[in-house]
Scaffold this motif. Structure first.
Motif, short mmCIF file in Angstrom:
data_model
loop_
_atom_site.label_atom_id
_atom_site.label_comp_id
_atom_site.label_asym_id
_atom_site.label_seq_id
_atom_site.Cartn_x
_atom_site.Cartn_y
_atom_site.Cartn_z
N GLN A 1 0.83 -1.20 0.00
CA GLN A 1 0.00 0.00 0.00
C GLN A 1 0.87 1.25 0.00
O GLN A 1 2.00 1.23 0.49
CB GLN A 1 -0.89 0.00 1.25
CG GLN A 1 -1.77 -1.23 1.38
CD GLN A 1 -2.53 -1.26 2.68
OE1 GLN A 1 -3.19 -0.29 3.03
NE2 GLN A 1 -2.44 -2.37 3.40
N TYR B 1 0.71 5.38 1.11
CA TYR B 1 0.01 6.38 1.91
C TYR B 1 0.66 7.74 1.70
O TYR B 1 1.84 7.85 1.41
CB TYR B 1 0.08 6.03 3.40
CG TYR B 1 -0.73 4.84 3.82
CD1 TYR B 1 -0.23 3.55 3.70
CD2 TYR B 1 -2.01 5.00 4.36
CE1 TYR B 1 -0.97 2.45 4.10
CE2 TYR B 1 -2.76 3.90 4.78
CZ TYR B 1 -2.23 2.64 4.64
OH TYR B 1 -2.97 1.56 5.04
N GLY C 1 2.71 16.89 9.82
CA GLY C 1 2.08 16.88 11.13
C GLY C 1 0.66 16.33 11.16
O GLY C 1 -0.08 16.62 12.10
N ARG C 2 0.31 15.55 10.17
CA ARG C 2 -1.04 15.00 10.12
C ARG C 2 -1.02 13.49 10.04
O ARG C 2 0.04 12.86 10.01
CB ARG C 2 -1.78 15.57 8.89
CG ARG C 2 -1.83 17.07 8.81
CD ARG C 2 -2.57 17.68 9.99
NE ARG C 2 -3.94 17.22 10.10
CZ ARG C 2 -4.95 17.76 9.45
NH1 ARG C 2 -4.75 18.77 8.63
NH2 ARG C 2 -6.18 17.29 9.61
N GLY C 3 -2.19 12.91 10.01
CA GLY C 3 -2.29 11.46 9.88
C GLY C 3 -2.08 11.01 8.45
O GLY C 3 -1.74 11.81 7.57
N LEU C 4 -2.28 9.75 8.23
CA LEU C 4 -2.03 9.18 6.91
C LEU C 4 -3.31 9.02 6.12
O LEU C 4 -4.36 8.71 6.67
CB LEU C 4 -1.36 7.81 7.05
CG LEU C 4 0.15 7.83 7.16
CD1 LEU C 4 0.58 8.38 8.50
CD2 LEU C 4 0.72 6.44 6.95
N VAL C 5 -3.17 9.19 4.84
CA VAL C 5 -4.28 8.97 3.92
C VAL C 5 -3.91 7.84 2.98
O VAL C 5 -2.84 7.87 2.37
CB VAL C 5 -4.59 10.25 3.12
CG1 VAL C 5 -5.65 9.97 2.06
CG2 VAL C 5 -5.03 11.37 4.04
N LEU D 1 1.09 -3.22 9.90
CA LEU D 1 1.77 -2.60 8.78
C LEU D 1 3.18 -2.17 9.14
O LEU D 1 3.42 -1.59 10.20
CB LEU D 1 0.99 -1.37 8.30
CG LEU D 1 -0.39 -1.63 7.70
CD1 LEU D 1 -1.03 -0.31 7.27
CD2 LEU D 1 -0.30 -2.59 6.52
N PHE E 1 -4.73 0.19 16.01
CA PHE E 1 -3.27 0.11 16.06
C PHE E 1 -2.71 1.44 16.53
O PHE E 1 -3.22 2.51 16.18
CB PHE E 1 -2.70 -0.22 14.67
CG PHE E 1 -3.22 -1.50 14.07
CD1 PHE E 1 -4.38 -1.50 13.31
CD2 PHE E 1 -2.55 -2.70 14.27
CE1 PHE E 1 -4.87 -2.68 12.76
CE2 PHE E 1 -3.03 -3.87 13.72
CZ PHE E 1 -4.19 -3.87 12.97
N ILE F 1 0.14 8.15 16.48
CA ILE F 1 -0.95 8.01 15.50
C ILE F 1 -1.66 6.68 15.73
O ILE F 1 -1.01 5.65 15.92
CB ILE F 1 -0.42 8.05 14.06
CG1 ILE F 1 0.36 9.35 13.80
CG2 ILE F 1 -1.56 7.91 13.05
CD1 ILE F 1 1.00 9.39 12.42
N GLN G 1 -7.22 0.03 6.86
CA GLN G 1 -7.04 0.78 8.10
C GLN G 1 -7.28 2.25 7.83
O GLN G 1 -6.86 2.78 6.80
CB GLN G 1 -5.63 0.60 8.65
CG GLN G 1 -5.32 -0.78 9.16
CD GLN G 1 -3.96 -0.87 9.83
OE1 GLN G 1 -3.44 0.12 10.34
NE2 GLN G 1 -3.38 -2.05 9.82
N PHE H 1 -6.69 6.04 9.45
CA PHE H 1 -5.78 6.66 10.39
C PHE H 1 -6.36 7.93 11.01
O PHE H 1 -7.06 8.70 10.36
CB PHE H 1 -4.45 7.00 9.69
CG PHE H 1 -3.59 5.80 9.46
CD1 PHE H 1 -3.85 4.95 8.39
CD2 PHE H 1 -2.54 5.49 10.32
CE1 PHE H 1 -3.07 3.82 8.18
CE2 PHE H 1 -1.76 4.37 10.11
CZ PHE H 1 -2.02 3.53 9.04
N GLY H 2 -6.01 8.10 12.27
CA GLY H 2 -6.35 9.34 12.95
C GLY H 2 -5.38 10.43 12.57
O GLY H 2 -4.35 10.17 11.94
N PRO H 3 -5.66 11.66 12.99
CA PRO H 3 -4.81 12.80 12.63
C PRO H 3 -3.54 12.91 13.45
O PRO H 3 -2.68 13.73 13.14
CB PRO H 3 -5.72 14.00 12.89
CG PRO H 3 -6.64 13.52 13.97
CD PRO H 3 -6.86 12.07 13.71
N GLY H 4 -3.41 12.09 14.48
CA GLY H 4 -2.20 12.10 15.28
C GLY H 4 -2.27 13.01 16.50
O GLY H 4 -3.07 13.96 16.55
#
Lengths: 110, 120
Positions: A33, A35, A40-44, A98, B34, B93, B109, B111-114
């Motif tokens: 995968q 991403y 400073g943010r989460g993953l997309v 992962l 996770f 995260i 999965q 994901f949150g913004p952290g």
């Protein structure tokens, strides 16, 4: 645990150009995968390619997978300033856990 | 759909204190969540797998007594960093896997913004 590992690159390109980044992994996989992470943010989640696939497209994204070389590439065509981010590949090393690679930081200059 | 939130988004604490971080799946139920840690300009490292109603499974090298995980409901997992020290400063995260995901499907999965933790 296995690790997807990108070539440690920081890409700086002009808007409209294509961006290519690579990823290598160590063991056999079911899928790989890609991403994106903005600072400073989460993953997309961008795209998933299965082990029996060689190439996959999603919009401006093109992913290739070479299981014989244990490598994958992500191509972003016609880049935009909004594509500026870090890009990670990830592989599942069991029980949906992962392992992420080091990441490629891409800067698209308007 | 498939939104995951984290609270707080950032926290600053003194060394020796404990900090709790929440991870919530807002519009779906998650049997598995996770927790990852990410140091500046580095990749994400999986810390533990949190399963609803059971004990978390920690990755090698992660101290379970240091990082307490509780997954009390299908929409909430918490990570408590106990007796935090400056070296625990990091970006934490979480991700959540939907209950509707079939066992043979790929690893979907979200994901949150952290949460940015800074320990002084």
């Amino acid at each position: 645990s296995q690790q997807g590992e990108e070539d440690p690159q920081a890409l700086s390109i002009q808007e409209g150009e294509n961006a290519t980044m690579n990823c290598s992994y160590k063991t056999s996989i079911n899928n790989l995968q890609w991403y994106r992470q903005n600072s400073g943010r989460g993953l997309v989640h961008l795209i998933l390619i299965r082990s029996n696939e060689r190439e996959k497209h999603s919009g401006r994204l093109r992913v290739t997978l070479d299981t014989s070389k244990k490598s994958s590439s992500l191509l972003i065509t016609a880049s935009r300033a909004a594509d500026t981010a870090s890009y990670f590949c990830a592989t599942d090393y069991g029980n949906n856990r992962l392992a992420f690679g080091k990441g490629n930081q891409v800067v698209v200059i308007p | 759909g498939a939104v995951v939130s984290q609270h707080p988004s950032w926290v600053i604490c003194k060394s020796g204190t404990s900090v709790k971080i929440e991870c919530r799946s807002l519009d779906f139920q998650a049997t598995t969540m996770f927790w990852y840690r990410q140091f500046p300009k580095q990749s994400l490292m999986l810390m533990a797998t949190s399963n609803e109603g059971s004990k978390a499974t920690y990755e090698q090298g992660v101290e379970k007594d240091k990082f307490l995980i509780n997954h009390a409901s299908l929409t909430l997992s918490t990570l408590t960093v106990t007796s935090a020290h400056p070296e625990d400063s990091s970006f934490y995260i979480c991700s959540a896997r939907s209950i509707t995901t079939s066992p043979n499907s790929y690893n979907e999965q979200f994901f949150g913004p952290g949460t940015r933790l800074t320990v002084l």
